[in-house]
Design a protein around this motif. Structure first.
Motif, short mmCIF file in Angstrom:
data_model
loop_
_atom_site.label_atom_id
_atom_site.label_comp_id
_atom_site.label_asym_id
_atom_site.label_seq_id
_atom_site.Cartn_x
_atom_site.Cartn_y
_atom_site.Cartn_z
N ASP A 211 0.83 -1.20 0.00
CA ASP A 211 0.00 0.00 0.00
C ASP A 211 0.88 1.26 0.00
OD1 ASP A 211 -2.31 1.66 0.37
OD2 ASP A 211 -1.80 1.77 2.52
N THR B 81 2.46 1.63 -3.40
CA THR B 81 1.50 2.12 -4.38
C THR B 81 1.30 3.62 -4.23
OG1 THR B 81 0.40 -0.02 -4.25
CG2 THR B 81 -0.86 1.78 -5.26
N LYS B 82 1.24 4.08 -2.97
CA LYS B 82 1.12 5.52 -2.73
C LYS B 82 2.37 6.25 -3.18
CE LYS B 82 -2.32 5.32 0.94
NZ LYS B 82 -2.44 4.81 2.31
N LYS C 69 4.23 5.50 -5.59
CA LYS C 69 4.11 5.65 -7.04
C LYS C 69 3.18 6.80 -7.38
CE LYS C 69 2.88 3.45 -11.31
NZ LYS C 69 2.48 2.25 -12.05
N SER C 70 2.07 6.91 -6.65
CA SER C 70 1.10 7.98 -6.93
C SER C 70 1.69 9.36 -6.64
CB SER C 70 -0.19 7.75 -6.13
OG SER C 70 -0.01 8.18 -4.78
N TYR C 71 2.67 9.44 -5.75
CA TYR C 71 3.36 10.73 -5.52
C TYR C 71 4.39 11.03 -6.59
CZ TYR C 71 1.39 10.33 -0.82
OH TYR C 71 0.53 10.20 0.23
N GLY C 72 4.58 10.10 -7.50
CA GLY C 72 5.55 10.33 -8.58
C GLY C 72 6.94 9.79 -8.30
N ARG D 52 9.85 7.16 -8.39
CA ARG D 52 10.15 6.08 -9.34
C ARG D 52 10.90 4.93 -8.68
NH1 ARG D 52 7.30 9.21 -12.03
NH2 ARG D 52 7.71 9.74 -14.21
N LEU E 93 4.55 -2.81 -10.14
CA LEU E 93 4.08 -1.41 -10.22
C LEU E 93 4.96 -0.57 -11.14
CD1 LEU E 93 3.53 -0.81 -6.36
CD2 LEU E 93 1.76 -1.27 -8.07
N ARG F 114 6.37 15.24 0.21
CA ARG F 114 6.51 15.32 -1.24
C ARG F 114 6.50 16.76 -1.73
NH1 ARG F 114 7.67 15.74 -5.91
NH2 ARG F 114 7.00 14.37 -7.60
#
Ligand code: 5AD
Ligand code: SF4
Ligand code: FES
Length: 347
Positions: free
Chosen positions: A93, A96-97, A99-102, A104, A131, A322
């Motif tokens: 989890d 995944t988050k 990744k959602s913040y950008g 890499r 992912l 972030r």
């Protein structure tokens, strides 16, 4: 060493990326030309790795550790720590988050915790790889077969600081551990095709400036791909509570020296640097660093991963960190990278 000599040494470092141990020592102890020295490291950073800053999302997934390093708050004899382990779903989890913040890359970091067996780690690594993220592991010393299994599962990079190249000092501060085995681990990691990250603590009791010079020469001899250097910050709940600790200035000097001698590697502006200086990461980015590792661990766990006191961001959310770090990077005219940020060998 007189004025001309110091400036000549800075020039030699900047243009040849080679110095002798004595020359490294001379630069580390000089206080008069620090600005010139840092400026040279900044130019080398810009020439070799550019203005992009790579962000790596850090997941601190277990603060349980079987080791007993005298400097570290997570050492097994520290009974004040509430120990936690994140389950695979939580780790996934957070990834995944991230990744959602950008981000890499995610860095999976923990104490040396046997609870996560090879099968569990392999499963987590594979799922994170799905992912599309790069994975850095920072989980300590393992047998070669275990590193092999992590590598086969898709882990890209591995962080294991040598802490100090002074073997006697290492074995004094990390009781029960073997310096030779640590070097063996680093060699295994390199041979298995991981990007190799290592690094050292600056200012541990008993360390000399000669030994710091050896550290940088060691990084070079290992052809490390990433080097993390940070000040030792005394932790009140450890045997080194009363020791002096490292300084921000000297730790950035060792970092800048690392940039000068290993010009194309990835170098983080470390959390410990910012814990000593509120502008620490930005200054480090202007003294040779090109990576930041913002924390993506959520909730109460951040406070519990306390290697040293004064650790930054322990009450902040991943989203806050972030935007905070983006602001700092852009504030000095740099750019957040959008690539995976592997080392591009240019040396
Ligand atoms: N101060 C600064 N850094 C520390 N580390 C452990 N304890 C401390 C401390 N008191 C660093 C070690 C380790 C990394 C995960 O944290 O270098 O490799
Ligand atoms: Fe454990 Fe690492 Fe801390 Fe040593 S430095 S006690 S191995 S978490
Ligand atoms: Fe966490 Fe700034 S990076 S608050």
């Amino acid at each position: 060493t007189d004025k001309k000599d110091i400036l000549a040494l800075i020039k030699k470092a900047e243009t040849t990326h080679e110095l002798t141990k004595d020359e490294i020592v001379a630069l580390l102890i000089d206080t008069e030309y620090e600005a010139e020295f840092f400026a040279a490291a900044d130019r080398v950073r810009r020439m070799y790795v550019g203005d992009e800053v790579h962000l790596r999302g850090l997941i601190e997934f277990s603060n349980t550790c079987k080791q007993n390093c005298l400097y570290c708050g997570l050492r097994r004899d520290n009974k004040k720590v509430n120990r936690y382990r994140l389950g695979p779903e939580t780790i996934l989890d957070f990834a995944t988050k991230a990744k959602s913040y950008g981000y890499r890359t995610v860095v999976l970091q923990s104490g040396e915790d046997e609870w996560f067996d090879v099968a569990a780690m392999v499963d987590i690594i594979k799922k994170i790889k799905e992912l599309g993220l790069a994975i850095t592991l920072s989980v300590g010393e393992k047998p070669r077969e275990v590193y092999q299994a992590y590598r086969d599962a898709g882990a890209d990079r591995y962080l294991l600081r040598i802490e100090t190249t002074d073997k006697a000092l290492y074995e004094k501060l990390d009781p029960g551990m073997s310096w030779d085995n640590r070097v063996k681990c680093l060699q295994d990691i390199k041979e298995l095709g991981f990007e190799l990250g290592t690094g050292s603590l600056v200012g541990i009791p008993g360390q000399t400036v000669e030994s710091l010079a050896d550290d940088v020469l060691f990084f070079k001899s290992m052809d490390a791909d990433m080097i993390g250097v940070g000040p030792f910050i005394p932790n009140p709940d450890t045997p080194l509570a009363k020791e002096a600790g490292g300084t921000f200035e000297l730790s950035t000097k060792v970092m800048a020296m690392t940039r000068l001698l290993l010009p194309d590697i990835n170098i983080p502006a470390t959390t410990a640097m910012e814990s000593l200086n509120p502008q620490g990461r930005v200054l480090a980015l202007q003294r040779g660093a090109n990576v930041v590792m913002p924390n993506v661990t959520e909730g109460e766990y951040r406070q519990l991963y306390l290697l040293y006191p004064g650790k930054i961001c322990i009450n902040d959310t991943p989203a806050h960190c972030r935007s905070c770090i983006t602001g700092k990077i852009q504030g000095i005219g740099r750019k957040v990278a959008e690539t995976h940020g592997f080392r591009v060998k240019r040396a």
